[in-house]
Design a protein around this motif. Structure first.
Motif, PDB file in Angstrom:
ATOM      1  N   ARG A   1       0.798  -1.220   0.000  1.00 41.79           N
ATOM      2  CA  ARG A   1       0.000   0.000   0.000  1.00 41.79           C
ATOM      3  C   ARG A   1       0.837   1.280   0.000  1.00 41.79           C
ATOM      4  O   ARG A   1       0.414   2.313  -0.525  1.00 41.79           O
ATOM      5  CB  ARG A   1      -0.941   0.021   1.206  1.00 41.79           C
ATOM      6  N   ALA A   2       2.021   1.239   0.586  1.00 38.42           N
ATOM      7  CA  ALA A   2       2.814   2.458   0.724  1.00 38.42           C
ATOM      8  C   ALA A   2       3.828   2.649  -0.391  1.00 38.42           C
ATOM      9  O   ALA A   2       4.570   3.634  -0.386  1.00 38.42           O
ATOM     10  CB  ALA A   2       3.543   2.452   2.073  1.00 38.42           C
ATOM     11  N   THR A   3       3.879   1.720  -1.352  1.00 43.35           N
ATOM     12  CA  THR A   3       4.881   1.791  -2.404  1.00 43.35           C
ATOM     13  C   THR A   3       4.273   2.342  -3.686  1.00 43.35           C
ATOM     14  O   THR A   3       3.317   1.756  -4.202  1.00 43.35           O
ATOM     15  CB  THR A   3       5.476   0.397  -2.685  1.00 43.35           C
ATOM     16  N   PRO A   4       4.787   3.452  -4.206  1.00 44.02           N
ATOM     17  CA  PRO A   4       4.239   3.993  -5.450  1.00 44.02           C
ATOM     18  C   PRO A   4       4.264   2.966  -6.574  1.00 44.02           C
ATOM     19  O   PRO A   4       5.161   2.125  -6.649  1.00 44.02           O
ATOM     20  CB  PRO A   4       5.180   5.168  -5.757  1.00 44.02           C
ATOM     21  N   LEU A   5       3.298   3.005  -7.429  1.00 46.98           N
ATOM     22  CA  LEU A   5       3.141   2.119  -8.576  1.00 46.98           C
ATOM     23  C   LEU A   5       2.822   0.685  -8.151  1.00 46.98           C
ATOM     24  O   LEU A   5       1.822   0.110  -8.574  1.00 46.98           O
ATOM     25  CB  LEU A   5       4.386   2.140  -9.466  1.00 46.98           C
TER      26      LEU A   5
ATOM     27  N   HIS B   1       7.275  -2.644   7.009  1.00 49.95           N
ATOM     28  CA  HIS B   1       6.948  -1.430   6.273  1.00 49.95           C
ATOM     29  C   HIS B   1       7.951  -0.305   6.507  1.00 49.95           C
ATOM     30  O   HIS B   1       7.833   0.752   5.902  1.00 49.95           O
ATOM     31  CB  HIS B   1       5.538  -0.966   6.659  1.00 49.95           C
ATOM     32  N   ASP B   2       8.922  -0.538   7.351  1.00 51.52           N
ATOM     33  CA  ASP B   2       9.983   0.442   7.555  1.00 51.52           C
ATOM     34  C   ASP B   2      10.883   0.456   6.314  1.00 51.52           C
ATOM     35  O   ASP B   2      11.401  -0.594   5.911  1.00 51.52           O
ATOM     36  CB  ASP B   2      10.808   0.061   8.794  1.00 51.52           C
TER      37      ASP B   2
ATOM     38  N   PRO C   1       9.299  -3.042  15.836  1.00 47.34           N
ATOM     39  CA  PRO C   1       9.713  -2.081  14.802  1.00 47.34           C
ATOM     40  C   PRO C   1      10.870  -1.216  15.285  1.00 47.34           C
ATOM     41  O   PRO C   1      11.045  -0.976  16.481  1.00 47.34           O
ATOM     42  CB  PRO C   1       8.450  -1.245  14.576  1.00 47.34           C
ATOM     43  N   LEU C   2      11.676  -0.738  14.345  1.00 47.65           N
ATOM     44  CA  LEU C   2      12.758   0.180  14.671  1.00 47.65           C
ATOM     45  C   LEU C   2      12.181   1.519  15.125  1.00 47.65           C
ATOM     46  O   LEU C   2      11.043   1.860  14.788  1.00 47.65           O
ATOM     47  CB  LEU C   2      13.651   0.403  13.443  1.00 47.65           C
TER      48      LEU C   2
END
Length: 260
Positions: free
Chosen positions: A130-134, A170-171, A209-210
């Protein structure tokens, strides 16, 4: 459980692209330029947990699901494994018009063959894009394929590594610069997640998560997007137009079972 012969099947994700030897957590015994990857790291976790393990990795970057099934599954069965990981379909889903239902039917047939030969099978869902363009445009068909994987596993007694639900993945620091492949830390955590799915005791806290990274200025973010498109998206489209694959001419890095 204890396994004696683990064979990993798939594409660049399982080959270990993004996780070269010499990076933190990598295999210090490897040659420069060799790849480690989550499957190699999982083999190491299994060896530490049970004392010994033979391992082969037949994955080759760029392979489509049907190619993995046609080329790698028979080779794996010839090695008589008692554990097989098969993670494929991601390259198919990136292509316009991909049919996740048809892909699931191909994957299920492969799982049936592997389970029928007596091997335990580990599957893996894809990461939520979801957070990655294209790439985010593939989210719907990726989710459909993931749902099929859970159903296949339930029907045939396979296990599933849930990457879709992993918060830490997702980081951006978990990803290589191409945004398609995991970086070394991402591969390391994926291996620990897979080991946990298989019932292995792993180090605590691996899924935390970091701490948030400092936000980049808007101009830097835009420059990064432009560089990514030029360096990775355009060449990928070019290969598709020419009918080429990043795996053309490549062979498996570890085609035979060897002690870990």
């Amino acid at each position: 459980m204890t396994w004696h012969r683990y064979v990993a099947l798939g594409d660049s994700f399982t080959e270990g692209v993004g996780d070269p030897c010499g990076d933190p957590g990598g295999d210090p015994g490897g040659d420069p330029g060799d790849l480690v990857g989550w499957a190699d790291r999982l083999a190491g976790e299994l060896r530490r947990a049970q004392g010994a393990l033979d391992y082969a990795n037949l994955a080759v970057r760029g392979k489509l699901l049907q190619q993995v099934v046609d080329e790698q599954v028979p080779a794996a069965l010839a090695l008589a494994p008692d554990l097989v990981s098969i993670v494929a379909g991601g390259n198919d889903l990136l292509r316009p018009g991909a049919d996740p239902d048809a892909l699931a039917a191909v994957m299920e047939a492969a799982v049936v063959r592997l389970r029928g030969a007596g091997a335990d099978v580990l599957l893996a869902t894809g990461v939520d894009p979801r957070a990655t363009p294209l790439i985010g445009r593939t989210r719907g068909r990726s989710a459909t394929y993931n749902a099929h994987l859970w159903s296949i596993a339930a029907r045939h007694g396979a296990r599933v590594l849930d990457q879709w639900g992993a918060a830490w993945v997702h980081d951006p620091r978990m990803w290589d610069v191409d945004r398609l492949h995991l970086a070394p830390e991402g591969h390391r955590r994926t291996a620990l997640a897979a080991a946990a799915v298989l019932g292995v005791d792993v180090e605590p806290g691996w899924a935390v998560p970091l701490d948030p990274a400092p936000a980049l200025p808007r101009r830097a973010r835009l420059a990064a997007e432009v560089a990514w498109v030029r360096s990775f998206v355009v060449p990928w489209v070019g290969r598709r137009v020419r009918g080429r694959s990043s795996g053309d001419g490549r062979t498996a890095k570890r085609p035979q079972l060897q002690p870990v």
